[in-house]
Structures are given as C-alpha cells and as structure tokens.
Write a protein that holds these residues in place. Structure first.
Motif, PDB file in Angstrom:
ATOM      1  N   PRO A 108      12.018   0.853  -5.900  1.00 18.55           N
ATOM      2  CA  PRO A 108      11.504  -0.031  -4.832  1.00 18.55           C
ATOM      3  C   PRO A 108      10.048  -0.471  -5.022  1.00 18.55           C
ATOM      4  N   PRO A 109       9.104   0.438  -5.360  1.00 20.54           N
ATOM      5  CA  PRO A 109       7.729  -0.034  -5.577  1.00 20.54           C
ATOM      6  C   PRO A 109       7.611  -1.053  -6.700  1.00 20.54           C
TER       7      PRO A 109
ATOM      8  N   ALA B 258       6.580  11.731   3.710  1.00 20.22           N
ATOM      9  CA  ALA B 258       5.962  11.012   4.827  1.00 20.22           C
ATOM     10  C   ALA B 258       5.951   9.512   4.575  1.00 20.22           C
ATOM     11  N   PHE B 259       5.544   9.098   3.379  1.00 12.74           N
ATOM     12  CA  PHE B 259       5.431   7.667   3.118  1.00 12.74           C
ATOM     13  C   PHE B 259       6.785   7.023   2.821  1.00 12.74           C
ATOM     14  N   SER B 260       7.794   7.818   2.491  1.00 13.61           N
ATOM     15  CA  SER B 260       9.151   7.273   2.478  1.00 13.61           C
ATOM     16  C   SER B 260       9.552   6.889   3.894  1.00 13.61           C
ATOM     17  N   GLY B 261       9.195   7.740   4.868  1.00  9.63           N
ATOM     18  CA  GLY B 261       9.451   7.414   6.266  1.00  9.63           C
ATOM     19  C   GLY B 261       8.643   6.221   6.738  1.00  9.63           C
TER      20      GLY B 261
ATOM     21  N   ILE C 167       0.844  -1.209   0.000  1.00  8.79           N
ATOM     22  CA  ILE C 167       0.000   0.000   0.000  1.00  8.79           C
ATOM     23  C   ILE C 167       0.873   1.251   0.000  1.00  8.79           C
ATOM     24  N   THR C 168       1.929   1.245   0.812  1.00 13.99           N
ATOM     25  CA  THR C 168       2.845   2.388   0.869  1.00 13.99           C
ATOM     26  C   THR C 168       3.507   2.614  -0.483  1.00 13.99           C
ATOM     27  N   ASP C 169       3.925   1.534  -1.151  1.00 14.04           N
ATOM     28  CA  ASP C 169       4.550   1.665  -2.467  1.00 14.04           C
ATOM     29  C   ASP C 169       3.577   2.228  -3.496  1.00 14.04           C
ATOM     30  N   LEU C 170       2.315   1.809  -3.429  1.00 15.54           N
ATOM     31  CA  LEU C 170       1.313   2.347  -4.351  1.00 15.54           C
ATOM     32  C   LEU C 170       1.111   3.846  -4.135  1.00 15.54           C
ATOM     33  N   ILE C 171       1.095   4.270  -2.871  1.00 18.37           N
ATOM     34  CA  ILE C 171       0.934   5.697  -2.569  1.00 18.37           C
ATOM     35  C   ILE C 171       2.146   6.481  -3.045  1.00 18.37           C
ATOM     36  N   LEU C 172       3.354   5.963  -2.798  1.00 16.72           N
ATOM     37  CA  LEU C 172       4.574   6.662  -3.193  1.00 16.72           C
ATOM     38  C   LEU C 172       4.642   6.850  -4.709  1.00 16.72           C
ATOM     39  N   SER C 173       4.434   5.770  -5.446  1.00 13.81           N
ATOM     40  CA  SER C 173       4.553   5.875  -6.900  1.00 13.81           C
ATOM     41  C   SER C 173       3.438   6.720  -7.505  1.00 13.81           C
TER      42      SER C 173
END
Length: 319
Positions: free
Chosen positions: A287-288, A109-112, A71-77
């Motif tokens: 990474p994503p 934020a989502f990298s953290g 989920i974090t990877d989807l938000i980041l990308s």
C-alpha cells in the motif's frame, strides 16, 4: 548461529528477529524487491506531500486527507524496512526489547490510522458527490483537521495496550522471533503464560476497526452509487465515478492484503510459515508503494502538476 533453546529469559534485554524462516538463503534476493518498494514508497509519498504543500490549487479536503495518508505510509514503511534490510544485508538480527515494543506499537497503531483515513476519504467523496453544493461548507479546514486527529487518536489509543500486555509476560523459553519485524502475535506466542487476553484483545480491536471502517466505506459507496446512477447522462455518471476510482483502488490495496494476511495467520494451519510472513510484509509494503502511484496516475490535478513540474525542470536544465 541463532540459539533456539535459550532459557532464563523472563525479562529479555533483546529479541532475535530471524527474518523469513526457511528462506534465509534467499534473504539477499528477497531484499531487492523489498528495498525497491521502499524506495518507491519514499519517493512517491514525498512527491505527493511536496505537490500538495506547494500547489495552492490542491489545498482541498481530498488532498489534505491524501497528505495524511502519505505521512502514515511513510511511518508504516519506515517502521519496518530499515530493520528488515539490516537482517537481510548485515545479519543484524538483534533488536532491543523496548525497541521491539515501540516498533510493534507504530506498526499496529498506524495501520489503524490508515484505515481511519480511508473512511475519511470515503466521507469526502460522499459529500462531494451527494451534496456538492455544501462540500466546502461541510468539510472546512477545521473539520478536516479534526477528522485527521480523531483517526490518529483512535489508532494510538486502541493499540496502546498491546506493548503493555506484551511487557507483562515472562519469556522463559526463547527470545527468537520467527519474523522480520515485531508483529504482536509472533512475539506474544513466545511468552510462558496464558496469552488468551492478548489474542482476544487483538481480535476485538481488528474487528472493531476493520468492521466499523469497512461498513462506513460500504454505506458511503452505496449512497454514492445511488446518486451516480440517478444522473441523467452516461457521460456524467462515468465522469462522477472516475473521481472515486483512485480511492477504490487504494481501499482494495490496503484491505485485501491485510484481510488475507489476518485470515491465513489465524485460521489456516497448513500454509507454510514463510508464506504468512511474506504476506505480512506485503501488507506493510505494497500500500505505501502503490498509493502515490495510484493517485498520481488516476487523479487529474496531480497528473497535471507533475507534468508542469517535469517540463519546468527540463526547461530550467536546458536554459
């Protein structure tokens, strides 16, 4: 043409993202691998989430953390790629000031958050290998949820001051950001003010997050290796180490590009600007894209369920 000498922009309504300085003529070609990585990230992480949700055998702490990572990877990308492709394909360079601050917040934020989740996954491997009989009693569903919430809140709280610090400055020279997205320091450097507080806070947060997380991961793997090499047989050692392989690969794909991008951005004055920006994009895209591939290839349970799903689809098509 972009106006590089705009004045009277104390409170700009928009910023102008120019893309990759010096490589504007290659934007279309650069967009092809970038778009491909984004599509792979979307499909791969969605498949991971689907498998974990539908297969009850995957309802374990490691896979819960993996679903949080997906989920974090989807938000980041998704925070960067759609706007970036708009620049590359349609020359849509404008971004609303508040949209820029929102994008900045989500990226940092989502990298953290992702860094915190990698620590949580290291904790899971530590308990599973060093204290296997108590794994299910220590990492209960409630504990896994609490760890995920702590990782989320830490990323959000530590990065929350960034957009407010950026908003307080005046931008009296230009509103043109030499980047593909609203990276914190790229925006702040446009301010007509002493931005040392932004620089120091950003550096402190990075050192706090990366320093703490890398130290925790390192200590976890020291204990894991100590336990593994105390096992009596070579086969047992190799089998136990293989359970950590996916996590180690994901750690490397996240921290190496991030660290390299950070060091070159702050301490190297001789690397061309377009190299800095390409590295910053790789840090958010690679990474994503790789995480679901790594876990799909190296994790036995996911490989098995992917094969079952594949053959069941083929069977249903033929029948």
């Amino acid at each position: 043409m972009l106006d590089l000498n705009a004045t009277s922009l104390a409170n700009p309504s928009t910023f102008i993202l120019i893309g990759i300085p010096g490589l504007e003529y290659l934007h279309i070609w650069i967009s092809i691998p970038f778009c491909s990585m984004y599509v792979v990230a979307l499909i791969g992480n969605s498949v991971i989430l689907f498998l974990i949700k539908t297969e009850t055998a995957l309802h374990e702490p490691m896979f819960y953390f993996l679903s949080m990572l997906a989920i974090t990877d989807l938000i980041l990308s998704t925070s960067t790629l759609p706007k970036m492709l708009g620049i590359f394909w349609f020359n849509y360079h404008q971004i609303n000031f508040h949209a820029c601050l929102t994008q900045m917040f989500f990226i940092h934020a989502f990298s953290g958050v992702e860094s915190g989740l990698l620590v949580a996954m290291a904790l899971d491997r530590y308990v599973a290998i060093c204290n296997p009989l108590r794994h299910s009693s220590i990492l209960t569903n409630a504990v896994v949820g609490q760890v995920g919430i702590v990782a989320l809140l830490r990323g959000l709280v530590l990065m929350l001051p960034h957009p407010f610090l950026v908003k307080r400055w005046s931008y009296c020279q230009t509103n043109v950001v030499p980047h593909t997205y609203c990276e914190h320091m790229a925006v702040v450097k446009l301010a007509c003010a002493d931005i040392s507080i932004n620089s120091l806070y950003s550096l402190a947060v990075i050192i706090l997050i990366v320093g703490t997380d890398v130290t925790c991961i390192f200590l976890s793997y020291v204990q894991i290796l100590h336990t593994v090499f105390s096992l009596p047989s070579k086969d047992a050692r190799l089998k136990t180490l293989s359970t950590c392989g996916s996590h180690v690969c994901v750690i490397l794909t996240f921290y190496i590009p991030a660290l390299f991008s950070f060091l070159t951005h702050r301490f190297s004055r001789h690397i061309p600007r377009h190299t800095h920006i390409l590295l910053a994009n790789m840090y958010l895209l690679v990474p994503p894209m790789l995480n679901p591939i790594i876990y799909g290839v190296r994790t036995k349970q996911i490989r098995e369920y992917l094969q079952i799903f594949h053959w069941s689809k083929l069977f249903s098509i033929r029948t």
